[in-house]
Design an enzyme around this catalytic site. Structure first.
Site, mmCIF file in Angstrom:
data_model
loop_
_atom_site.group_PDB
_atom_site.id
_atom_site.type_symbol
_atom_site.label_atom_id
_atom_site.label_comp_id
_atom_site.label_asym_id
_atom_site.label_seq_id
_atom_site.Cartn_x
_atom_site.Cartn_y
_atom_site.Cartn_z
ATOM 1 N N ASP A 55 15.766 28.756 18.429
ATOM 2 C CA ASP A 55 14.755 27.711 18.646
ATOM 3 C C ASP A 55 13.736 27.753 17.516
ATOM 4 O OD1 ASP A 55 15.770 26.857 21.020
ATOM 5 O OD2 ASP A 55 14.324 27.925 22.280
ATOM 6 N N ASP A 61 3.336 29.178 19.182
ATOM 7 C CA ASP A 61 4.261 30.141 19.814
ATOM 8 C C ASP A 61 3.969 31.543 19.281
ATOM 9 O OD1 ASP A 61 5.932 28.356 21.335
ATOM 10 O OD2 ASP A 61 6.990 27.795 19.504
ATOM 11 N N GLU A 83 9.809 35.893 24.363
ATOM 12 C CA GLU A 83 10.724 34.880 23.830
ATOM 13 C C GLU A 83 10.692 34.881 22.304
ATOM 14 O OE1 GLU A 83 9.656 30.788 24.645
ATOM 15 O OE2 GLU A 83 11.495 30.043 23.755
ATOM 16 N N GLU A 84 9.553 35.223 21.752
ATOM 17 C CA GLU A 84 9.370 35.091 20.302
ATOM 18 C C GLU A 84 9.789 36.325 19.516
ATOM 19 O OE1 GLU A 84 9.047 32.190 19.522
ATOM 20 O OE2 GLU A 84 8.371 31.414 21.452
ATOM 21 N N ASP A 102 7.048 34.377 28.242
ATOM 22 C CA ASP A 102 7.228 33.191 27.398
ATOM 23 C C ASP A 102 5.795 32.832 27.014
ATOM 24 O OD1 ASP A 102 7.508 30.692 26.324
ATOM 25 O OD2 ASP A 102 8.702 29.861 27.972
ATOM 26 N N LEU A 104 4.331 30.807 25.089
ATOM 27 C CA LEU A 104 3.947 29.396 25.037
ATOM 28 C C LEU A 104 5.141 28.572 25.491
ATOM 29 C CD1 LEU A 104 3.270 26.544 23.641
ATOM 30 C CD2 LEU A 104 1.365 27.959 24.369
ATOM 31 N N ASP A 105 5.054 28.051 26.693
ATOM 32 C CA ASP A 105 6.151 27.254 27.240
ATOM 33 C C ASP A 105 5.828 25.765 27.088
ATOM 34 O OD1 ASP A 105 8.554 26.819 28.997
ATOM 35 O OD2 ASP A 105 6.990 25.821 30.161
ATOM 36 N N GLU A 265 11.755 33.019 32.000
ATOM 37 C CA GLU A 265 11.511 31.680 32.541
ATOM 38 C C GLU A 265 12.043 31.594 33.980
ATOM 39 O OE1 GLU A 265 11.241 28.710 28.715
ATOM 40 O OE2 GLU A 265 13.266 29.343 29.227
HETATM 41 O O1 FBP Z 1 14.105 19.657 25.423
HETATM 42 P P1 FBP Z 1 14.307 19.450 26.890
HETATM 43 O O2 FBP Z 1 15.741 19.306 27.266
HETATM 44 O O3 FBP Z 1 13.461 18.352 27.449
HETATM 45 O O4 FBP Z 1 13.859 20.831 27.574
HETATM 46 C C1 FBP Z 1 12.586 21.069 28.011
HETATM 47 C C2 FBP Z 1 12.521 22.456 28.541
HETATM 48 O O5 FBP Z 1 12.508 23.351 27.459
HETATM 49 C C3 FBP Z 1 11.346 24.139 27.488
HETATM 50 O O6 FBP Z 1 10.385 23.549 26.653
HETATM 51 C C4 FBP Z 1 11.725 25.520 26.978
HETATM 52 O O7 FBP Z 1 10.642 26.345 26.829
HETATM 53 P P2 FBP Z 1 9.991 26.715 25.398
HETATM 54 O O8 FBP Z 1 9.097 25.591 24.980
HETATM 55 O O9 FBP Z 1 9.249 27.960 25.775
HETATM 56 O O10 FBP Z 1 11.126 26.977 24.452
HETATM 57 C C5 FBP Z 1 10.851 24.068 28.935
HETATM 58 O O11 FBP Z 1 9.481 24.218 29.068
HETATM 59 C C6 FBP Z 1 11.271 22.679 29.348
HETATM 60 O O12 FBP Z 1 11.529 22.586 30.729
HETATM 61 MG MG MG Z 2 9.713 28.099 27.883
HETATM 62 MG MG MG Z 3 8.149 29.344 24.730
#
Ligand code: FBP
Ligand code: MG
Ligand code: MG
Length: 335
Positions: A55, A61, A83-84, A102, A104-105, A265
């Site tokens: 990613d 992040d 995660e990072e 995580d 920064l989600d 997560e």
């Molecule tokens: O890009 P998509 O398919 O909308 O996925 C969104 C999902 O991916 C995420 O952003 C993954 O988390 P990170 O931002 O921590 O990588 C979730 O928060 C979210 O539910």
């Molecule tokens: Mg996340």
């Molecule tokens: Mg994240």
């Protein structure tokens, strides 16, 4: 930035865990402050690298990861898995806990002023990092998230209900807002990234087809759809007003087990949801009975109001002719 501690009352936090939760809250206040500056502050959304999962890493992040790791060093956290970072980091060799995060989600929402968050999961530590994290999610002793939205809030469980604390901007402290959150069962909302429809499995397509069919379909109900793109924001909405979230496995390369990561997560979100009388599965089986195979391993995630999550599992058990039937002809769930 030096985080001010004692920003949450210790009344409802287990004594031993208090310094860890307080440190998470203290850092989150600083993170919220950085986010609140938006484009007036440092650039937060530009890509600075790639994490071990492939990613893109945004500046925020990495910054959030550094801030949490630094603050947790002076607590009882032995292993810090983020995660990072590719591998778990040893913070305090004498510490009692293993904490996965995580930092920064919802990274894709950083620059658009939409809610983002931090998700965390805590276990009693074992000697090694792998054994501390690659174990059944039901062994968590704490799980939760902080949502940075119009209000900054901590939602946390220690296995005895799910509580919500809200950061009061006037006192600068997290104050109890709800001692026992309960997911409403009556909502007619679902959340899924529908742009992946063509990649889904038949049971997931059938479930969503039947929601989309509204009053004319087998469910005989008009549903509404939401997709924020931040897991914390979807979780917060569902805890507050019910509904269901799905990030299933799909046919895209790398999405054989969905998108979301088990350790930092799916496991903590499942813990929070189940403690609020909801349900969290991989589509069929409870997340809390499962263990990650690797630190960054993924897992399909379906969670929300119990009856809705059970229904998704039932679609996975349908005979082939039913799951393939056009919604108008699918008979099993009519009425
Ligand atoms: O890009 P998509 O398919 O909308 O996925 C969104 C999902 O991916 C995420 O952003 C993954 O988390 P990170 O931002 O921590 O990588 C979730 O928060 C979210 O539910
Ligand atoms: Mg996340
Ligand atoms: Mg994240």
């Amino acid at each position: 930035m030096t985080s001010q501690t004692n920003v949450i009352s210790n009344d409802l936090i287990p004594n031993d865990l208090f310094p860890v939760i307080d440190a998470l809250c203290a850092v989150s206040i600083d993170v919220a402050r950085v986010i609140a500056k938006g484009p007036l502050g440092q650039s937060l959304a530009h890509q600075v690298g790639e994490n071990s999962d492939g990613d893109g890493q945004k500046a925020l992040d990495v910054l959030a990861d550094e801030m949490f790791a630094k603050a947790l060093k002076s607590t009882e956290v032995r292993w810090y898995a983020s995660e990072e970072q590719e591998d778990a980091v040893l913070l305090n060799a004498a510490g009692k806990y293993a904490l996965a995060i995580d930092p920064l989600d919802g990274s894709s929402n950083i620059d658009v002023n939409v809610s983002i968050g931090t998700i965390f999961s805590i276990y009693e530590t074992k000697d090694g990092a792998e054994e501390s994290f690659l174990r059944p999610a039901k062994e968590q002793i704490a799980g939760g998230y902080i949502v940075y939205g119009p209000a900054t809030a901590l939602v946390v469980t220690f296995g005895n209900g799910t509580m919500q604390f809200v950061l009061n901007p006037e006192s600068g402290k997290f104050e109890l807002a709800e001692k026992a959150m309960t997911i409403p069962q009556t909502s007619k909302e679902f959340a899924i990234n529908a742009s992946n429809y063509r990649h889904w499995t038949k049971p997931v397509r059938a479930y969503i087809d039947d929601c989309l069919a509204g009053v004319e379909g087998p469910r005989e109900v008009n549903f509404n759809m939401r997709w924020v793109g931040s897991l914390v924001a979807e979780t917060h909405r569902i805890l507050t007003r019910g509904g269901i979230f799905l990030y299933p496995s799909d046919g895209r390369k790398g999405y054989e087990k969905g998108r979301l990561r088990m350790v930092y997560e799916c496991a903590p979100i499942a813990f929070v949801i189940e403690q609020a009388q909801g349900r969290a599965t991989d589509g069929s089986d409870p997340i809390l009975n499962q263990a990650a195979e690797t630190l960054h391993g993924r897992c399909p995630l379906v969670f929300g109001s119990a009856e809705k999550v059970d229904r998704v599992a039932a679609y996975h058990d349908l005979p082939e002719e039913e799951v393939s039937a056009l919604f108008g002809q699918r008979g099993l769930f009519r009425g």
